[in-house]
Design a protein around this motif. Sequence first.
Motif, PDB file in Angstrom:
ATOM      1  N   PRO A  22       0.775  -1.270  -0.026  1.00 43.02           N
ATOM      2  CA  PRO A  22       0.010   0.144  -0.006  1.00 43.02           C
ATOM      3  C   PRO A  22       0.861   1.243  -0.048  1.00 43.02           C
ATOM      4  CG  PRO A  22      -0.531  -1.545   1.546  1.00 43.02           C
ATOM      5  CD  PRO A  22       0.581  -1.879   1.179  1.00 43.02           C
ATOM      6  N   GLY A  23       0.532   2.228  -0.615  1.00 42.40           N
ATOM      7  CA  GLY A  23       0.983   3.522  -0.759  1.00 42.40           C
ATOM      8  C   GLY A  23       0.826   4.318   0.712  1.00 42.40           C
ATOM      9  N   GLY A  24       1.755   5.248   0.859  1.00 44.82           N
ATOM     10  CA  GLY A  24       1.580   5.783   2.535  1.00 44.82           C
ATOM     11  C   GLY A  24       0.425   6.863   1.996  1.00 44.82           C
ATOM     12  N   ALA A  25      -0.091   7.047   3.656  1.00 46.68           N
ATOM     13  CA  ALA A  25      -1.330   8.047   3.760  1.00 46.68           C
ATOM     14  C   ALA A  25      -0.778   9.381   3.334  1.00 46.68           C
ATOM     15  CB  ALA A  25      -1.508   8.123   5.174  1.00 46.68           C
ATOM     16  N   SER A  26      -1.988   9.902   2.809  1.00 46.90           N
ATOM     17  CA  SER A  26      -1.641  11.405   2.373  1.00 46.90           C
ATOM     18  C   SER A  26      -1.033  12.209   3.620  1.00 46.90           C
ATOM     19  CB  SER A  26      -3.190  12.129   2.021  1.00 46.90           C
ATOM     20  OG  SER A  26      -3.895  12.340   3.044  1.00 46.90           O
ATOM     21  N   ASP A  27      -0.444  13.215   3.057  1.00 45.55           N
ATOM     22  CA  ASP A  27       0.593  13.941   4.143  1.00 45.55           C
ATOM     23  C   ASP A  27      -0.339  14.644   5.081  1.00 45.55           C
ATOM     24  OD1 ASP A  27       2.972  13.488   2.972  1.00 45.55           O
ATOM     25  OD2 ASP A  27       2.655  15.161   1.516  1.00 45.55           O
ATOM     26  N   ASP A  28      -1.782  15.085   4.931  1.00 52.42           N
ATOM     27  CA  ASP A  28      -2.409  15.490   5.970  1.00 52.42           C
ATOM     28  C   ASP A  28      -2.763  14.499   6.773  1.00 52.42           C
ATOM     29  OD1 ASP A  28      -4.235  14.549   3.957  1.00 52.42           O
ATOM     30  OD2 ASP A  28      -5.969  15.485   4.788  1.00 52.42           O
ATOM     31  N   GLU A  29      -2.896  13.232   6.665  1.00 54.33           N
ATOM     32  CA  GLU A  29      -3.055  12.068   7.571  1.00 54.33           C
ATOM     33  C   GLU A  29      -1.725  12.029   8.205  1.00 54.33           C
ATOM     34  OE1 GLU A  29      -4.303   7.770   8.651  1.00 54.33           O
ATOM     35  OE2 GLU A  29      -4.745   8.491   6.740  1.00 54.33           O
ATOM     36  N   ALA A  30      -0.723  12.340   7.666  1.00 54.68           N
ATOM     37  CA  ALA A  30       0.638  12.140   8.454  1.00 54.68           C
ATOM     38  C   ALA A  30       0.882  13.148   9.410  1.00 54.68           C
ATOM     39  CB  ALA A  30       1.905  12.390   7.440  1.00 54.68           C
ATOM     40  N   VAL A  31       0.058  14.275   9.307  1.00 55.67           N
ATOM     41  CA  VAL A  31       0.281  15.417  10.370  1.00 55.67           C
ATOM     42  C   VAL A  31      -0.902  15.041  11.252  1.00 55.67           C
ATOM     43  CG1 VAL A  31      -0.675  17.838  10.722  1.00 55.67           C
ATOM     44  CG2 VAL A  31       0.670  17.329   8.660  1.00 55.67           C
ATOM     45  N   GLY A  32      -1.930  14.148  10.738  1.00 55.95           N
ATOM     46  CA  GLY A  32      -2.816  13.569  11.827  1.00 55.95           C
ATOM     47  C   GLY A  32      -3.900  14.158  11.897  1.00 55.95           C
ATOM     48  N   GLU A  33      -4.174  15.040  10.953  1.00 54.91           N
ATOM     49  CA  GLU A  33      -5.582  15.706  11.143  1.00 54.91           C
ATOM     50  C   GLU A  33      -6.088  16.048   9.796  1.00 54.91           C
ATOM     51  OE1 GLU A  33      -5.576  18.709  14.738  1.00 54.91           O
ATOM     52  OE2 GLU A  33      -3.726  18.871  13.591  1.00 54.91           O
ATOM     53  N   ALA A  34      -7.330  16.027   9.331  1.00 56.78           N
ATOM     54  CA  ALA A  34      -7.781  16.462   8.390  1.00 56.78           C
ATOM     55  C   ALA A  34      -7.857  18.146   8.074  1.00 56.78           C
ATOM     56  CB  ALA A  34      -9.653  16.305   8.527  1.00 56.78           C
ATOM     57  N   PRO A  35      -7.636  18.568   6.799  1.00 53.08           N
ATOM     58  CA  PRO A  35      -7.414  20.039   6.602  1.00 53.08           C
ATOM     59  C   PRO A  35      -8.033  21.079   7.581  1.00 53.08           C
ATOM     60  CG  PRO A  35      -7.760  18.916   4.818  1.00 53.08           C
ATOM     61  CD  PRO A  35      -8.063  17.795   5.773  1.00 53.08           C
ATOM     62  N   ALA A  36      -9.485  20.946   7.906  1.00 54.19           N
ATOM     63  CA  ALA A  36     -10.255  21.742   8.740  1.00 54.19           C
ATOM     64  C   ALA A  36      -9.698  21.784  10.391  1.00 54.19           C
ATOM     65  CB  ALA A  36     -11.623  21.549   8.804  1.00 54.19           C
ATOM     66  N   ASP A  37      -9.247  20.543  10.719  1.00 58.79           N
ATOM     67  CA  ASP A  37      -8.739  20.331  11.870  1.00 58.79           C
ATOM     68  C   ASP A  37      -7.205  20.869  12.342  1.00 58.79           C
ATOM     69  OD1 ASP A  37     -10.878  18.982  12.831  1.00 58.79           O
ATOM     70  OD2 ASP A  37     -10.284  16.897  12.147  1.00 58.79           O
ATOM     71  N   VAL A  38      -6.775  20.745  10.924  1.00 52.32           N
ATOM     72  CA  VAL A  38      -5.307  21.623  11.003  1.00 52.32           C
ATOM     73  C   VAL A  38      -5.457  23.174  11.346  1.00 52.32           C
ATOM     74  CG1 VAL A  38      -3.242  22.198   9.794  1.00 52.32           C
ATOM     75  CG2 VAL A  38      -4.214  19.896   9.589  1.00 52.32           C
ATOM     76  N   VAL A  39      -6.475  23.792  10.547  1.00 52.15           N
ATOM     77  CA  VAL A  39      -6.621  25.038  10.777  1.00 52.15           C
ATOM     78  C   VAL A  39      -7.251  25.282  12.112  1.00 52.15           C
ATOM     79  CG1 VAL A  39      -8.112  26.780  10.101  1.00 52.15           C
ATOM     80  CG2 VAL A  39      -7.125  25.447   8.104  1.00 52.15           C
ATOM     81  N   ARG A  40      -7.889  24.605  12.554  1.00 53.96           N
ATOM     82  CA  ARG A  40      -8.669  24.637  14.360  1.00 53.96           C
ATOM     83  C   ARG A  40      -7.350  24.679  14.944  1.00 53.96           C
ATOM     84  NH1 ARG A  40     -13.586  24.343  15.880  1.00 53.96           N
ATOM     85  NH2 ARG A  40     -14.460  23.139  14.270  1.00 53.96           N
ATOM     86  N   SER A  41      -6.691  23.517  14.845  1.00 59.63           N
ATOM     87  CA  SER A  41      -5.530  23.379  15.754  1.00 59.63           C
ATOM     88  C   SER A  41      -4.569  24.773  15.537  1.00 59.63           C
ATOM     89  CB  SER A  41      -4.311  22.308  15.537  1.00 59.63           C
ATOM     90  OG  SER A  41      -5.315  21.312  15.605  1.00 59.63           O
ATOM     91  N   PHE A  42      -4.318  25.194  14.517  1.00 57.39           N
ATOM     92  CA  PHE A  42      -3.461  26.552  14.325  1.00 57.39           C
ATOM     93  C   PHE A  42      -4.006  27.586  14.936  1.00 57.39           C
ATOM     94  CE2 PHE A  42      -2.654  30.472  11.806  1.00 57.39           C
ATOM     95  CZ  PHE A  42      -1.477  30.547  12.254  1.00 57.39           C
ATOM     96  N   LEU A  43      -5.309  27.826  14.770  1.00 57.69           N
ATOM     97  CA  LEU A  43      -6.044  29.011  15.449  1.00 57.69           C
ATOM     98  C   LEU A  43      -6.049  28.928  16.981  1.00 57.69           C
ATOM     99  CD1 LEU A  43      -8.971  29.418  12.708  1.00 57.69           C
ATOM    100  CD2 LEU A  43      -7.043  30.814  12.929  1.00 57.69           C
ATOM    101  N   GLU A  44      -6.362  27.900  17.325  1.00 55.23           N
ATOM    102  CA  GLU A  44      -6.260  27.576  18.882  1.00 55.23           C
ATOM    103  C   GLU A  44      -5.018  27.780  19.467  1.00 55.23           C
ATOM    104  OE1 GLU A  44      -7.698  23.494  19.235  1.00 55.23           O
ATOM    105  OE2 GLU A  44      -9.823  24.192  19.170  1.00 55.23           O
TER     106      GLU A  44
END
Length: 191
Positions: A60-82
Amino acid sequence: MPVIQVSLIRGYSGELKQRLCKQLTDAVRHSIAADPDGITVLLHEVEPDAYMRGGRPRTPGGASDDEAVGEAPADVVRSFLEAMEARDMPRAERLLDEDFTMTFPGGVEMTRLEELVVWAGERYRFVRKRIDAFDTCDEGDYVTVVCHGELHGEWPDGTPFAGVRFIDRFELRHGRLLRQQVWNDLALARS
């Protein structure tokens, strides 16, 4: 109604498979006037030793990079704003792409979070966001997340403010924040 069938080599996480199904459903909804309940997504898994391409077994190929960060895109934004509201700069910086830029009302552009803290310190003591919604759009190599809601906080003299509209638009590349654009009514609220 549409039926989408996808074959995957066994080994992907349940979370990734659920996200893939949701994104495929959304892609169909944006292309065809179909009720989401009428869209069927079927994932078929094959064992790694039961699959070959080019005469060679594959994994299997690796997970997309946003999964490597551990969050969906909106969750990345929410984490950043918090993190920014808490002034947890190390946490916020871990979410940034190396080419990160931000643009604020008046065309003020910055590339470092420290610049933002200094710039904002002259405008208000603190600001918090009440987010009404996140909208996410995949654009090939980039994902765009827009959030909107209201700001509240205190002016430099300690006077409180609230109910100030804002829109933040973020572009993510490989699961990291590449660009932030900010629009708000702080200047109107202050006058």
